[in-house]
Enzyme design. Structure first.
Site, short mmCIF file in Angstrom:
data_model
loop_
_atom_site.label_atom_id
_atom_site.label_comp_id
_atom_site.label_asym_id
_atom_site.label_seq_id
_atom_site.Cartn_x
_atom_site.Cartn_y
_atom_site.Cartn_z
CG HIS A 1 -0.49 -0.47 2.48
ND1 HIS A 1 0.60 0.09 3.11
CD2 HIS A 1 -0.92 -1.46 3.30
CE1 HIS A 1 0.80 -0.53 4.26
NE2 HIS A 1 -0.10 -1.48 4.39
CG ASP B 1 -4.63 -2.58 3.86
OD1 ASP B 1 -4.66 -3.61 4.56
OD2 ASP B 1 -4.16 -1.51 4.26
#
Lengths: 308, 447
Positions: free
Chosen positions: B232, B305
């Site tokens: 991320h 995520d």
């Protein structure tokens, strides 16, 4: 626009702020020989989850002067404690017949989500580092009472801007009345992204002082100094404290504001304060700010609650 | 079941196939692909111009089981996966207990097999107990079947330990997935250090908390020569560091989330906890740089995520509410509508980032529909518009900043190893309407 809550001056129109000023003036002018009834029969809960003396007293007095009843409600609340939830607090208020909740909290945004869904006015008495709207309004009222023309005035604000809820409310209040804002602080208290559009910012107090019409000293909170923000409070005081040398850089008629409580020796030196009190007491508005706080808060309560 | 998909448009970047294609699925595999298969002896589904893609693979999800079943279970998470077109997910080890023993790996695999929906690839803890003190039982975990190592959410602060991890994981042929965050810089922060966060008076997280850690990990990778995967990535300067590393010949892969591609810090205005995530949403310049990095290949993977939380947790105040977004059920339509339809990236790039590239990095099957490959695929309706309704999520985590968004490109059919796991939003074993839905589409012969 129908106003119910006061969390932030960002959502208060210039007209609404002006209305507060007019009502505050009205109450102040008639305070000696008149009683007011706009909160008669209304219960107003006050819950301060952070220590405060003057703001709490000022609100309580304002409610009483308008004929309302204060409910002192102090539940253990907040996420870390195993206290009641935000929703429970609000339900209790409603069950007690409260028309408003005046609150102070170290955690910002507690009632932001629930507010639109309930018939309870939320009035902030200071929320974390978010806003302290009535403080900004009472500052403006105090300056107006002094006959200061805010249009075009240069307000230099110095101190811990980053952690100041007063500063964040003034980001809206001062421009609404035409004043320009200059922020002065060491970089740790003044990140670029914090500076609102239209305001100027700098790290040198000496550069800013000569152009100030109003000097607004913010508290540098001792309790925030444990985390290595500054080498020491003395280091701050030596660069940003108002001492006699810096006082001499100000215009002779520049006014001084402070939201209290003041740390003498940090944001202002003992000598500078004594000098001002002895020679130019009219330039120091600290006590007037406190006195005008009651009228300003009456005005806010009257605007939000009367007739509802 | 054996099946022919007819009338669909195939987009398979693994073998550069794009266009109308009939697909014969037999014994759980893609048996044949042809513009016209001719007469067949299997049931046929007419797709009427819908898109056929290799099954999506989300290499960064939190399934919360064992230990946090209030937030999500492996079954509900896998249902959310197939509902969102994902045929496989890689789940992070920050469960309770964490995935640092082979028994926990076995437990997850057993729960996933019982759910019988998406493939689940456990990621093992990089350090014992995620404590950042000593390496985990990496060989034991690898033998148990983990597909990578990570201390996601609690990044390894000790640089020597991180270097050792990269060096050892290299021997095992597994990636080290790094959540890049200098915890001392980020400590206490809840929101990006930008205008919105400062205006709200919230404690901030500086972008340097990420970039400093990205730089460190790239430099360690240069020494350790492992398989570094940066999770991320959220900031513009991290992207610049990726460009620098590529130039310097450092091998790495990197991922970005849908929310960092589509939202900025302004989404947290009004103390909106559904937009509270870590890394935090940043600024328009960051968002644009991330899109550009997808386009030019600096970032290889889009991963959600997926971080489901119980509603009561996200109802707390902004400072106390947990970080995270429930991502599996919105990722594809969000990206299709806002990145592909708008011309920011081609569909082939999106499919590569969501399927082919994660399969390659994890070293798992899938990511392709070449003949012989497992029939893990998703059919997407590029035309029908639907509104995101979080209360309808299969995931227990209803926490999304995208509730109410109108999107196109929702998956309508998900196959794992040739078995239909989701059909028109109904998930096998999770929705009573699943079997009637299957019966009705096969009766009509069209999806």
């Amino acid at each position: 626009m129908f106003l119910k809550d006061l969390f932030s001056l960002a959502h208060f129109s210039v007209a609404a702020m002006q209305e507060v000023m007019e009502r505050a003036r009205y109450f102040k002018d008639r305070d000696r020989n008149q009683t007011f009834k706009s909160l008669q029969g209304k219960n107003v809960a006050i819950s301060f989850w952070e220590p405060s003396t003057r703001t709490r007293l000022s609100f309580a007095l304002a409610v009483q002067k308008l004929g309302g009843t204060v409910i002192d409600y102090q539940p253990e609340m907040g996420s870390e404690k195993k206290g009641e939830s935000i929703e429970d607090t609000v339900k209790t208020m409603l069950s007690l017949g409260a028309a408003a909740l005046i609150f102070r909290s170290s955690i910002p945004g507690l009632f932001y989500e629930i507010a639109p869904h309930v018939e309870l006015s939320f009035i902030s008495g200071g929320e974390g580092c978010y806003q302290h709207p009535t403080q900004a309004l009472l500052d403006i009222f105090t300056l107006q009472q002094r006959g200061v023309t805010l249009q075009g005035a240069n307000v230099v604000m110095v101190g811990d801007i980053l952690h100041s809820r007063v500063a964040r409310s003034h980001f809206y209040a001062l421009p609404a009345f035409g004043a320009s804002l200059t922020l002065v602080a060491p970089p740790v208290f003044l990140p670029d992204a914090l500076v609102p559009p239209g305001a100027s910012a700098g790290f040198s107090l000496e550069e800013a002082l000569p152009a100030a019409d109003i000097l607004y000293l913010l508290r540098v909170q001792k309790e925030r100094q444990g985390v290595n923000l500054l080498p020491s409070l003395n280091a701050y005081a030596s660069l940003y404290g108002l001492d006699q040398k810096r006082l001499a850089l100000l215009k002779k008629d520049a006014l001084l504001l402070h939201p209290g409580p003041m740390n003498v020796g940090t944001e202002i030196s003992y000598e500078a304060l004594k000098y001002l009190e002895r020679h130019n007491p009219e330039r120091v508005l600290f006590q007037e700010q406190v006195a005008n706080g009651v009228y300003t808060r009456m005005a806010v309560l009257d605007l939000l609650l009367a007739g509802r | 079941m054996d099946l022919v998909l007819r009338g669909g448009i195939l987009h398979d970047p693994s073998c550069n196939r794009e266009g109308p294609m009939e697909i014969l699925i037999r014994n759980g595999r893609v048996e044949a692909l042809s513009p016209s298969l001719g007469p067949v002896d299997t049931p046929v589904l007419e797709l009427a111009g819908k898109l056929v893609l290799p099954g999506l693979i989300d290499m960064h999800v939190h399934l919360r089981e064992p230990g946090q079943e209030k937030k999500e279970t492996i079954a509900t998470g896998c249902a959310a996966a197939v509902a969102g077109g994902f045929t496989a997910v890689a789940c992070m080890p920050n469960t309770s207990p964490p995935v640092d023993r082979k028994e926990t790996v076995a437990y997850i695999k057993e729960r996933a097999a019982r759910a019988d929906l998406a493939r689940v690839y456990p990621i093992g803890a990089l350090t014992a107990g995620l404590q950042g003190q000593e390496l985990s039982a990496m060989t034991e975990l690898a033998a148990a079947g983990v597909r990578g190592f990570s201390d996601d959410g609690r990044p390894v602060a000790d640089s020597t330990l991180m270097l050792r991890a990269l060096q050892f994981a290299r021997v095992l042929g597994l990636p080290v997935i790094s959540h890049c965050e200098d915890l001392s810089l980020a400590a206490g922060g809840v929101v990006h250090a930008g205008a919105t966060g400062y205006r709200l008076g919230l404690p901030v997280i500086h972008a340097a908390a990420e970039t400093a850690a990205v730089a460190r990990d790239l430099l360690l990778q240069q020494e350790g020569c492992g398989y570094l995967h940066l999770a991320h990535i959220s900031s513009r300067l991290s992207v610049s560091l990726l460009a620098w590393a590529k130039e310097a010949g450092i091998q790495f892969s990197a991922e970005v989330t849908p929310h960092h591609l589509l939202l900025t810090e302004t989404a947290v205005d009004g103390f909106n906890t559904s937009a509270k995530m870590n890394p935090p949403l940043r600024e328009e310049g960051d968002r644009a740089a991330l899109c550009e990095a997808l386009r030019n290949g600096l970032i290889d993977v889009i991963a959600t995520d997926h971080a489901p939380h119980h509603a009561a947790e996200k109802e707390k105040d902004f400072i106390s509410a947990p970080f995270g977004v429930s991502g599996l059920e919105t990722a594809f339509p969000l990206l299709f509508t806002h990145l592909v339809e708008t011309g920011i990236i081609p569909l082939s790039c999106l499919v590569d980032c969501l399927s082919t590239a994660p399969a390659r990095i994890l070293g798992v099957a899938g990511g392709t529909l070449a003949p012989g490959a497992p029939a893990d695929l998703v059919v997407v309706d590029p035309r029908a518009e639907k509104q995101v309704q979080n209360e309808k999520f299969y995931s227990r985590g209803k926490n999304t900043p995208f509730h109410g968004w109108k999107l196109r490109g929702f998956p309508v059919l998900t196959l794992v190893e040739g078995d239909i796991k989701m059909c028109r939003g109904e998930v096998k074993g999770m929705s009573d309407a699943f079997i009637p839905m299957l019966e009705s589409i096969f009766k009509e012969g069209r999806l």
